[in-house]
Design an enzyme around this catalytic site. Structure first.
Site, PDB file in Angstrom:
ATOM      1  N   GLU A   1       5.019   3.010   0.532  1.00  0.00           N
ATOM      2  CA  GLU A   1       3.951   2.158   1.063  1.00  0.00           C
ATOM      3  C   GLU A   1       4.532   0.917   1.729  1.00  0.00           C
ATOM      4  O   GLU A   1       4.096   0.515   2.820  1.00  0.00           O
ATOM      5  CB  GLU A   1       3.009   1.730  -0.054  1.00  0.00           C
ATOM      6  CG  GLU A   1       2.140   2.821  -0.630  1.00  0.00           C
ATOM      7  CD  GLU A   1       1.283   2.274  -1.755  1.00  0.00           C
ATOM      8  OE1 GLU A   1       0.775   1.146  -1.615  1.00  0.00           O
ATOM      9  OE2 GLU A   1       1.137   2.959  -2.779  1.00  0.00           O
TER      10      GLU A   1
ATOM     11  N   ASP B   1       4.055   0.187   5.690  1.00  0.00           N
ATOM     12  CA  ASP B   1       3.335  -1.012   6.115  1.00  0.00           C
ATOM     13  C   ASP B   1       4.140  -1.775   7.158  1.00  0.00           C
ATOM     14  O   ASP B   1       3.593  -2.259   8.162  1.00  0.00           O
ATOM     15  CB  ASP B   1       3.058  -1.884   4.896  1.00  0.00           C
ATOM     16  CG  ASP B   1       2.382  -3.192   5.255  1.00  0.00           C
ATOM     17  OD1 ASP B   1       1.260  -3.146   5.792  1.00  0.00           O
ATOM     18  OD2 ASP B   1       2.969  -4.255   5.003  1.00  0.00           O
TER      19      ASP B   1
ATOM     20  N   ASP C   1      -3.431   3.392   1.441  1.00  0.00           N
ATOM     21  CA  ASP C   1      -2.080   3.459   0.870  1.00  0.00           C
ATOM     22  C   ASP C   1      -1.375   4.752   1.271  1.00  0.00           C
ATOM     23  O   ASP C   1      -0.178   4.754   1.586  1.00  0.00           O
ATOM     24  CB  ASP C   1      -2.143   3.365  -0.657  1.00  0.00           C
ATOM     25  CG  ASP C   1      -2.556   1.990  -1.156  1.00  0.00           C
ATOM     26  OD1 ASP C   1      -2.502   1.033  -0.361  1.00  0.00           O
ATOM     27  OD2 ASP C   1      -2.950   1.884  -2.330  1.00  0.00           O
TER      28      ASP C   1
ATOM     29  N   GLU D   1      -0.083   4.637   4.821  1.00  0.00           N
ATOM     30  CA  GLU D   1       1.170   3.879   4.894  1.00  0.00           C
ATOM     31  C   GLU D   1       2.344   4.717   4.383  1.00  0.00           C
ATOM     32  O   GLU D   1       3.435   4.706   4.975  1.00  0.00           O
ATOM     33  CB  GLU D   1       1.055   2.595   4.088  1.00  0.00           C
ATOM     34  CG  GLU D   1       0.123   1.571   4.707  1.00  0.00           C
ATOM     35  CD  GLU D   1       0.001   0.315   3.875  1.00  0.00           C
ATOM     36  OE1 GLU D   1      -0.498  -0.679   4.412  1.00  0.00           O
ATOM     37  OE2 GLU D   1       0.398   0.328   2.691  1.00  0.00           O
TER      38      GLU D   1
END
EC number: 3.1.26.3
Length: 239
Positions: A50, A54, A123, A126
């Protein structure tokens, strides 16, 4: 390393077609779709994906906005960036990919609804971006991101208006006061926090927003107040 559940060959082929990338290391895709709640070993591996996803998303979106909106200032670009990397937008991409058909979650997570389930979908997107990046490199990840975010960047006309600035101008003109923002709550791990921020304007009902940064949460709260008071039209779904 926690073991991820394996996609069927048919599901893998279908999802790889939507992603636009055939994974050289098939387990990467399986791991990306297996939420931390479904793993026998809780911990850092999924959160690391994640974290990386991101950052890759943020870089590619920042570059896209820089090239697309050549006359925009830093403030406008930041507003657009916050909107495009928000949990709402990532969850919308998850829905476009039909990731709900492939995501593995624990029993407790399956019961979640609303904002919490939206965050799970965000999530996973990502994590998926990180898996694409690790398997194919930055150009492959960028191609995937452009495929699902470029149209959203162009459509997001409301993002060029800074909600906080417009709310301040309106509240000054109508009430002679400046909006007050306060952080009510901070939750989530350090690498993926959630901030709940409330905006107050004397004389009217406050509004709150939840996002991954205080600045983005302030924008959400200001947008809600502007829409509620009829200053802005309500944002279309998916923007």
């Amino acid at each position: 390393m926690s073991k991820a559940q394996t996609l069927s060959a048919a599901d893998r082929a279908k999802l790889e077609a939507l992603i636009g990338h055939d994974f050289a290391e098939k387990e990467r895709l399986d791991r990306a779709l297996t939420h931390a709640s479904a793993r026998t070993e809780k911990g850092s591996n999924y959160e690391r994906l994640e974290f990386l996803g991101d950052r890759v998303l943020g870089l590619c979106i920042a570059e896209l906005l820089f090239r697309t909106f050549g006359t925009a200032g830093e403030g406008e670009l930041s507003v657009r960036l916050n909107q495009l990397v928000s949990a709402e937008t990532c969850a919308a991409v998850a829905d476009e990919l039909n990731l709900h058909l492939y995501i593995r979650t624990g029993a407790d997570v399956k019961k979640l609804t609303g904002k919490r389930m939206m965050n799970v979908r965000a999530d996973v997107v990502e994590s998926l971006i990180a898996a694409i990046y690790l398997d194919g490199g930055l150009e492959v990840a960028r191609r995937f991101i452009l495929r699902y975010w470029q149209g959203r960047a162009v459509r997001a006309d409301g993002a060029k208006r800074d909600a906080k600035t417009e709310l301040q101008e309106w509240s000054h003109a109508k009430f002679g006061v400046t909006p007050i923002y306060r952080v009510d709550e901070r939750s989530g791990p350090d690498h993926d926090p959630r901030f709940r921020v409330t905006v107050e304007v004397a004389g009217i009902k406050p509004e709150s927003g939840v996002e991954r940064s205080k600045r983005a949460a302030e924008q959400v709260a200001a947008t809600k107040m502007l829409e509620r008071e009829g200053i802005w039209q309500q944002s279309p779904a998916g923007n």
